[in-house]
Enzyme design. Structure first.
Site, PDB file in Angstrom:
ATOM      1  N   GLY A 172      -6.827  16.628  25.938  1.00  0.00           N
ATOM      2  CA  GLY A 172      -7.317  16.385  24.585  1.00  0.00           C
ATOM      3  C   GLY A 172      -8.276  15.208  24.576  1.00  0.00           C
ATOM      4  O   GLY A 172      -8.212  14.331  25.442  1.00  0.00           O
ATOM      5  N   GLN A 224     -12.745   8.291  20.852  1.00  0.00           N
ATOM      6  CA  GLN A 224     -12.746   8.011  22.293  1.00  0.00           C
ATOM      7  C   GLN A 224     -14.132   8.115  22.909  1.00  0.00           C
ATOM      8  O   GLN A 224     -14.332   7.710  24.049  1.00  0.00           O
ATOM      9  CB  GLN A 224     -11.798   8.975  23.022  1.00  0.00           C
ATOM     10  CG  GLN A 224     -10.342   8.787  22.614  1.00  0.00           C
ATOM     11  CD  GLN A 224      -9.444   9.687  23.419  1.00  0.00           C
ATOM     12  OE1 GLN A 224      -9.198  10.818  23.041  1.00  0.00           O
ATOM     13  NE2 GLN A 224      -8.967   9.200  24.555  1.00  0.00           N
ATOM     14  N   CYS A 229      -3.496   8.788  28.475  1.00  0.00           N
ATOM     15  CA  CYS A 229      -4.604   8.807  27.517  1.00  0.00           C
ATOM     16  C   CYS A 229      -5.888   8.468  28.268  1.00  0.00           C
ATOM     17  O   CYS A 229      -5.918   7.501  29.038  1.00  0.00           O
ATOM     18  CB  CYS A 229      -4.351   7.780  26.417  1.00  0.00           C
ATOM     19  SG  CYS A 229      -5.670   7.733  25.192  1.00  0.00           S
ATOM     20  N   LEU A 230      -6.942   9.262  28.032  1.00  0.00           N
ATOM     21  CA  LEU A 230      -8.200   9.030  28.753  1.00  0.00           C
ATOM     22  C   LEU A 230      -8.796   7.658  28.424  1.00  0.00           C
ATOM     23  O   LEU A 230      -9.567   7.114  29.213  1.00  0.00           O
ATOM     24  CB  LEU A 230      -9.211  10.135  28.427  1.00  0.00           C
ATOM     25  CG  LEU A 230      -8.821  11.545  28.889  1.00  0.00           C
ATOM     26  CD1 LEU A 230      -9.876  12.548  28.457  1.00  0.00           C
ATOM     27  CD2 LEU A 230      -8.608  11.605  30.399  1.00  0.00           C
ATOM     28  N   HIS A 235      -0.764  13.315  19.375  1.00  0.00           N
ATOM     29  CA  HIS A 235      -1.482  12.237  20.074  1.00  0.00           C
ATOM     30  C   HIS A 235      -2.940  12.171  19.583  1.00  0.00           C
ATOM     31  O   HIS A 235      -3.460  11.088  19.294  1.00  0.00           O
ATOM     32  CB  HIS A 235      -1.401  12.506  21.584  1.00  0.00           C
ATOM     33  CG  HIS A 235      -2.122  11.515  22.451  1.00  0.00           C
ATOM     34  ND1 HIS A 235      -1.473  10.745  23.391  1.00  0.00           N
ATOM     35  CD2 HIS A 235      -3.437  11.180  22.544  1.00  0.00           C
ATOM     36  CE1 HIS A 235      -2.360   9.973  24.008  1.00  0.00           C
ATOM     37  NE2 HIS A 235      -3.563  10.224  23.519  1.00  0.00           N
ATOM     38  N   GLU A 236      -3.578  13.333  19.475  1.00  0.00           N
ATOM     39  CA  GLU A 236      -4.994  13.369  19.064  1.00  0.00           C
ATOM     40  C   GLU A 236      -5.160  12.958  17.604  1.00  0.00           C
ATOM     41  O   GLU A 236      -6.099  12.246  17.256  1.00  0.00           O
ATOM     42  CB  GLU A 236      -5.585  14.765  19.297  1.00  0.00           C
ATOM     43  CG  GLU A 236      -5.646  15.197  20.761  1.00  0.00           C
ATOM     44  CD  GLU A 236      -6.275  14.153  21.660  1.00  0.00           C
ATOM     45  OE1 GLU A 236      -7.285  13.545  21.260  1.00  0.00           O
ATOM     46  OE2 GLU A 236      -5.744  13.908  22.754  1.00  0.00           O
ATOM     47  N   HIS A 258      -5.123   9.324  17.205  1.00  0.00           N
ATOM     48  CA  HIS A 258      -6.413   8.701  17.522  1.00  0.00           C
ATOM     49  C   HIS A 258      -7.304   8.614  16.279  1.00  0.00           C
ATOM     50  O   HIS A 258      -8.058   7.656  16.113  1.00  0.00           O
ATOM     51  CB  HIS A 258      -7.167   9.510  18.584  1.00  0.00           C
ATOM     52  CG  HIS A 258      -6.835   9.132  20.001  1.00  0.00           C
ATOM     53  ND1 HIS A 258      -7.025   7.863  20.492  1.00  0.00           N
ATOM     54  CD2 HIS A 258      -6.342   9.860  21.036  1.00  0.00           C
ATOM     55  CE1 HIS A 258      -6.661   7.825  21.771  1.00  0.00           C
ATOM     56  NE2 HIS A 258      -6.237   9.026  22.128  1.00  0.00           N
TER      57      HIS A 258
HETATM   58 CO    CO Z   1      -5.486   9.578  23.963  1.00  0.00          CO
END
Ligand code: CO
Length: 180
Positions: A49, A54, A100-101, A142-143, A146
């Site tokens: 995701g 991000q 998480c990226l 999670h997304e 964000h």
């Molecule tokens: Co993340």
């Protein structure tokens, strides 16, 4: 298509990770190009995701890619383009380990609902209602976090530093406080 830079807490644009994102109103060619770039960026980074903050954009947009059938991951990989999402219903609670990226080198045990009903718009502005379970429900939560400026570190029961030991094996070292 272009691979975009991913924002981390060390980036110049780090504040965007902590700001609530804005509602998308234009479902135009620019949005479609952005979605395509976000999917490419997510794939290049081996993520499941990616949310617009991000990549430095304060827009309520996320892309997700996840198999519909865990026994047949490659054949059933499905892409979700998630715009202006809201969680309508949530049930159950289960702890699971997330990455998480935007937080490379960290992992977190996070309790999430096991069932989430999400409402969002697709790239054409069409309303979608989707029932999600287990890992897919976790990724949506999670997304969507964000898009509210919330990171997994805020919700972590335990936070870990991901390190490689001398044998080249990945190890998780618990750390005491959220650093992001
Ligand atoms: Co993340």
């Amino acid at each position: 298509m272009a691979v975009l830079d991913i924002v981390t807490p060390k980036s110049v644009h780090a504040a965007v990770l902590r700001s609530p994102a804005k509602r998308v109103r234009a479902f135009d060619g620019a949005l479609h190009k952005l979605l395509d770039d976000m999917v490419l960026t997510m794939r290049e980074a081996n993520g499941a995701g990616l949310a617009a903050p991000q990549i430095g954009l304060d827009q309520r947009i996320s892309v997700i890619e996840w198999p519909e059938d865990p026994d047949n991951p490659e054949e059933t990989l499905r892409r979700y383009e998630v715009i202006n999402p809201e969680i309508i219903k949530a049930k159950g609670a289960e702890e699971g380990q997330e990455g998480c990226l935007s937080l490379p080198g960290l992992a977190a045990d996070v309790v999430r609902a096991t069932y989430v009903l999400v409402q969002y718009q697709d790239r054409h502005g069409k309303e979608v209602r989707l029932k999600t379970y287990n890992w897919l429900a976790r990724i949506f939560q999670h997304e969507i976090d964000h898009l509210h400026g919330v990171l997994m570190t805020d919700r972590a029961e335990t936070l870990y530093r991901v390190v490689e030991n001398e044998e080249g094996e990945v190890e998780l070292i618990p750390i005491e406080r959220a650093i992001a």
